[in-house]
Scaffold this active site. Sequence first.
Site, PDB file in Angstrom:
ATOM      1  N   LEU A  54       0.908  -1.136  -0.028  1.00  0.00           N
ATOM      2  CA  LEU A  54      -0.236  -0.032  -0.100  1.00  0.00           C
ATOM      3  C   LEU A  54       0.841   1.227  -0.200  1.00  0.00           C
ATOM      4  O   LEU A  54       0.504   2.323  -0.319  1.00  0.00           O
ATOM      5  CB  LEU A  54      -0.928   0.070   1.259  1.00  0.00           C
ATOM      6  CG  LEU A  54      -1.643  -1.059   1.506  1.00  0.00           C
ATOM      7  CD1 LEU A  54      -2.413  -0.869   2.870  1.00  0.00           C
ATOM      8  CD2 LEU A  54      -2.599  -1.812   0.604  1.00  0.00           C
ATOM      9  N   TYR A 104       3.056  11.582 -11.239  1.00  0.00           N
ATOM     10  CA  TYR A 104       2.356  10.795 -10.351  1.00  0.00           C
ATOM     11  C   TYR A 104       1.711   9.310 -11.085  1.00  0.00           C
ATOM     12  O   TYR A 104       2.277   8.262 -10.851  1.00  0.00           O
ATOM     13  CB  TYR A 104       1.190  11.334  -9.451  1.00  0.00           C
ATOM     14  CG  TYR A 104       0.569  10.384  -8.623  1.00  0.00           C
ATOM     15  CD1 TYR A 104       1.157   9.780  -7.660  1.00  0.00           C
ATOM     16  CD2 TYR A 104      -0.857  10.008  -8.913  1.00  0.00           C
ATOM     17  CE1 TYR A 104       0.560   8.912  -6.774  1.00  0.00           C
ATOM     18  CE2 TYR A 104      -1.481   9.188  -7.913  1.00  0.00           C
ATOM     19  CZ  TYR A 104      -0.956   8.643  -7.017  1.00  0.00           C
ATOM     20  OH  TYR A 104      -1.548   7.543  -6.213  1.00  0.00           O
ATOM     21  N   LYS A 108       3.065   5.256 -10.836  1.00  0.00           N
ATOM     22  CA  LYS A 108       2.249   4.349 -10.496  1.00  0.00           C
ATOM     23  C   LYS A 108       2.361   3.152 -11.576  1.00  0.00           C
ATOM     24  O   LYS A 108       2.254   1.719 -11.373  1.00  0.00           O
ATOM     25  CB  LYS A 108       0.792   4.781 -10.326  1.00  0.00           C
ATOM     26  CG  LYS A 108       0.769   5.831  -9.058  1.00  0.00           C
ATOM     27  CD  LYS A 108       1.042   5.177  -7.747  1.00  0.00           C
ATOM     28  CE  LYS A 108       0.336   4.174  -7.223  1.00  0.00           C
ATOM     29  NZ  LYS A 108       0.461   3.954  -5.796  1.00  0.00           N
ATOM     30  N   ASN A 133     -11.148   7.450  -6.052  1.00  0.00           N
ATOM     31  CA  ASN A 133     -10.918   8.131  -4.612  1.00  0.00           C
ATOM     32  C   ASN A 133     -11.296   7.772  -3.422  1.00  0.00           C
ATOM     33  O   ASN A 133     -12.738   7.249  -3.845  1.00  0.00           O
ATOM     34  CB  ASN A 133     -11.695   9.625  -4.901  1.00  0.00           C
ATOM     35  CG  ASN A 133     -11.051  10.589  -6.056  1.00  0.00           C
ATOM     36  OD1 ASN A 133      -9.927  11.185  -5.922  1.00  0.00           O
ATOM     37  ND2 ASN A 133     -11.527  10.642  -7.178  1.00  0.00           N
ATOM     38  N   PRO A 282     -44.737  14.232  38.478  1.00  0.00           N
ATOM     39  CA  PRO A 282     -45.729  13.419  39.241  1.00  0.00           C
ATOM     40  C   PRO A 282     -47.073  14.179  39.357  1.00  0.00           C
ATOM     41  O   PRO A 282     -47.275  15.221  39.599  1.00  0.00           O
ATOM     42  CB  PRO A 282     -45.230  13.310  40.573  1.00  0.00           C
ATOM     43  CG  PRO A 282     -43.559  13.204  40.566  1.00  0.00           C
ATOM     44  CD  PRO A 282     -43.463  14.390  39.338  1.00  0.00           C
ATOM     45  N   GLY A 283     -48.071  13.330  38.858  1.00  0.00           N
ATOM     46  CA  GLY A 283     -49.500  13.783  39.021  1.00  0.00           C
ATOM     47  C   GLY A 283     -50.055  14.614  37.615  1.00  0.00           C
ATOM     48  O   GLY A 283     -51.073  14.580  37.516  1.00  0.00           O
TER      49      GLY A 283
END
Length: 370
Positions: A54, A104, A108, A133, A282-283
């Site tokens: 890689l 580049y 490669k 990408n 409550p209530g």
Amino acid sequence: MRKILVTGADGFVGKNLVAELKNQGHEKLYLFSRGNSSEDLVKFTKDCDFVFHLAGVNRPQNESEFMEGNQGLTSHLLQCLVKNENNATVLMTSSIQAEKDNPYGQSKKAGEDELFAYAKETGADAFVYRLPNLFGKWSKPNYNTVVATYCHNVARNIDIQVNNPAALLELAYIDDVMEEFLRALQGTPTISEKYCVIPVTHKVELGELAKRIKSFKDSRTTLAVPAMSNELTKKLYSTYLSFLPEDRFSYDLKMNVDRRGSFTEFLRTPDRGQVSVNISKPGITKGNHWHHTKNEKFLVVSGNGLIRFRNIDSERIIEYYVTGDKLQVVDIPTGYTHSIVNVGDTELVTIMWVNESFDPNKPDTIFLEV
């Protein structure tokens, strides 16, 4: 288990790969990165039986470093394997840029040629992936991909540039890449003619990509959940969250508070309704209304309550006792006026789902005491 060499182990793809290999139970991993020496590579190539190559250079200070970091390192790796008489399978990550005539791409392509020549000479398997990408967690902004840059900047309120909104990108998500790499490790890569491919990719225009990522930030205000049925959106949202600053994981919600307790919207969706949190003291009784089409689900998660129903054409009252000690969902059918009463001594906390997000112009909520 395989004995696996990973070059570029500390990079974006390498970090994800090493994590997944460990998840799969592979313990014999030789990790090669910038901190390792040439001697380490010689040693690692003696014992490995599979190589994920890689490592490479894509943003050097000088163009001459392209060839050295891509073709040169590949050549050295293969020479080490030959020297050690090791015909290990080599998987190499190349780029779609290898089709182009730039420094580049040329470097490669030269690395690819080195590997194909090695495979022909030794009989070893060689898998070359010309990757589009890539995006996903652990990618680097202003380095790996525009997705990383956009996610990083948007999460930090930094402006992003969209020079050509109509530019079409082909993207591959890192988890899809990992699934394909694991298939290659088992000897069953996805091959198209000479090269291996990631079978799941996504195409999106640059302007739409920017818009979608910006919407993720806005969702904290609108409470709108991104459309997870869209695979690209789901993957982009996961990536965006991985770029949140560590002091911004949380965000406040608008609590509507009065003497009875509070009511707070949590999530909204365009097609699956919304979720809210209701807290009653409550209530206290809340509700006493009915709906034509709107329907709800109540889930008491703390406290003790009584949900009461009455069909609007009947005098008969139906009661359901609910408690956080036993989680139970209660459906709220249309045509029944209903209320929820806190019959305990502590606050009653109820998660409420409704099938449509609230529209003040069409509330579909008619007052009627149970």
